[in-house]
Motif scaffolding. Structure first.
Motif, PDB file in Angstrom:
ATOM      1  N   ASN A 198     -90.431  24.533  64.402  1.00  0.00           N
ATOM      2  CA  ASN A 198     -89.097  24.386  64.969  1.00  0.00           C
ATOM      3  C   ASN A 198     -88.859  22.890  65.225  1.00  0.00           C
ATOM      4  N   ALA A 199     -87.751  22.374  64.711  1.00  0.00           N
ATOM      5  CA  ALA A 199     -87.494  20.931  64.771  1.00  0.00           C
ATOM      6  C   ALA A 199     -87.436  20.413  66.210  1.00  0.00           C
ATOM      7  N   ASP A 200     -86.844  21.198  67.114  1.00  0.00           N
ATOM      8  CA  ASP A 200     -86.737  20.751  68.513  1.00  0.00           C
ATOM      9  C   ASP A 200     -88.100  20.699  69.185  1.00  0.00           C
ATOM     10  N   THR A 201     -88.955  21.673  68.848  1.00  0.00           N
ATOM     11  CA  THR A 201     -90.298  21.701  69.434  1.00  0.00           C
ATOM     12  C   THR A 201     -91.110  20.496  68.959  1.00  0.00           C
ATOM     13  N   ARG A 254     -99.828  34.927  70.706  1.00  0.00           N
ATOM     14  CA  ARG A 254    -100.612  33.740  71.037  1.00  0.00           C
ATOM     15  C   ARG A 254    -100.856  33.656  72.550  1.00  0.00           C
ATOM     16  N   ALA A 255     -99.788  33.888  73.323  1.00  0.00           N
ATOM     17  CA  ALA A 255     -99.937  33.812  74.781  1.00  0.00           C
ATOM     18  C   ALA A 255    -100.944  34.850  75.267  1.00  0.00           C
ATOM     19  N   ASP A 270     -90.863  31.851  65.849  1.00  0.00           N
ATOM     20  CA  ASP A 270     -91.624  33.078  65.604  1.00  0.00           C
ATOM     21  C   ASP A 270     -92.027  33.676  66.955  1.00  0.00           C
ATOM     22  N   VAL A 271     -91.048  34.357  67.564  1.00  0.00           N
ATOM     23  CA  VAL A 271     -91.230  34.844  68.938  1.00  0.00           C
ATOM     24  C   VAL A 271     -92.383  35.845  69.026  1.00  0.00           C
TER      25      VAL A 271
END
Ligand code: LP5
Ligand code: MN
Length: 253
Positions: A178-181, A132-133, A125-126
């Protein structure tokens, strides 16, 4: 010693009368049955700064009093979510509670787990990660907190509105972790157990990271103010004790 209870994503707000009642009942029960209570984020539908606690409208004052009463009996830890990331030490000190770090390793009944709100895992969710940033930037936060309370309320309502519109166009995969995260966090913290909320997909997920069996448990979100009579009020919590982790559904009043 004794069971630790966890709940998140209660989303208390001005118009959540039913959810607030259910949450206050839950706090009473927790203060009798739990040895500690962890609340990792989004307990509030929007938190615009700790100074609102001082001039709290009646609905908020009731909820805060209930948290305070619980914290007088057992240790209570509040963590920041994506909607109440502006909660600070002033709030927790006033409540007699503690502030949970962003991501924290906790060991309960011999099990070590990585605990957080969970929005940080939603890296597909870019648009959200950019938002958020921005709002996690200390300069942005001091600018926001310098505005008057009415101004901040208006901006928060706008942000909630835009978020709801944005969510309608996002696919459900994008709004999940995200699975990698997740795998990267498991490696970085050298754990095999992750607990978080945020995605509103309660349950236990089993995954394998570098050949190791891992579990990711998700806490439920709460809504006891559903206007549609065919939908049941929802909410619940996690209990961690000698038997491990278990999720409990709210029993409607
Ligand atoms: O929480 P949920 O489920 O609705 O959606 C989240 C993500 N959205 C958010 C935004 C919050 O809901 C807003 C809360 C406000 C807190 C009050 C503090 C004051 C802040 C003031 C800000 C100006 O966290 C959503 C995710 C979803 O989880 C699933 O992970 O998708 O992300 C978004 O919706 C982000 C959008 O895609 C992009 C940003 C929209 C907001 C723009 C703000 C503009 C404010 C208006 C100023 C003129
Ligand atoms: Mn959330």
């Amino acid at each position: 010693n004794g069971p630790v209870w966890l709940a998140s994503d209660v989303h208390l707000g001005q118009h959540t009368t039913g959810t607030s009642e259910a949450f206050r009942d839950f706090l009473k029960l927790a203060s009798k049955e739990a040895s500690a209570l962890l609340l990792p984020g989004d307990i509030f539908d929007a938190w615009i700064g700790d100074d609102v606690a001082v001039v709290a409208p009646p609905w908020l004052a009731l909820d805060l009093m209930a948290i305070k009463a619980c914290a007088a009996k057992i240790p209570v830890w509040l963590g920041r979510g994506n909607r109440d990331f502006l909660m600070g030490e002033a709030l927790t000190a006033g409540l007699g509670a503690n502030l949970l770090p962003e991501q924290v390793l906790v060991t309960i009944a011999g099990r070590t787990m990585l605990l957080s709100h969970g929005d940080e895992y939603c890296t597909d969710d870019v648009a959200y990660q950019q938002f958020r940033a921005m709002v996690r930037n200390p300069a942005w936060q001091s600018g926001f907190l310098a505005k008057s309370i009415p101004e901040r309320l208006t901006l928060a309502a706008q942000a909630r509105g835009e978020s709801m519109v944005a969510n309608q166009t996002k696919s459900s995969e994008i709004m999940d972790v995200n699975a990698d995260t997740v795998a990267a966090a498991i490696r970085a913290h050298n754990v095999s157990l992750i607990v978080h909320g945020h995605t509103h997909r309660p349950g236990r997920n089993v995954l394998t990271v570098d050949g190791n069996r891992c579990e990711r448990w998700v806490l439920p979100d709460w809504d006891c103010d559903l206007s549609d009579e065919n939908r049941k009020p929802r909410g619940g919590w996690m209990v961690i004790d000698e038997d491990g982790l278990s999720l409990f559904d709210l029993t409607p009043r």
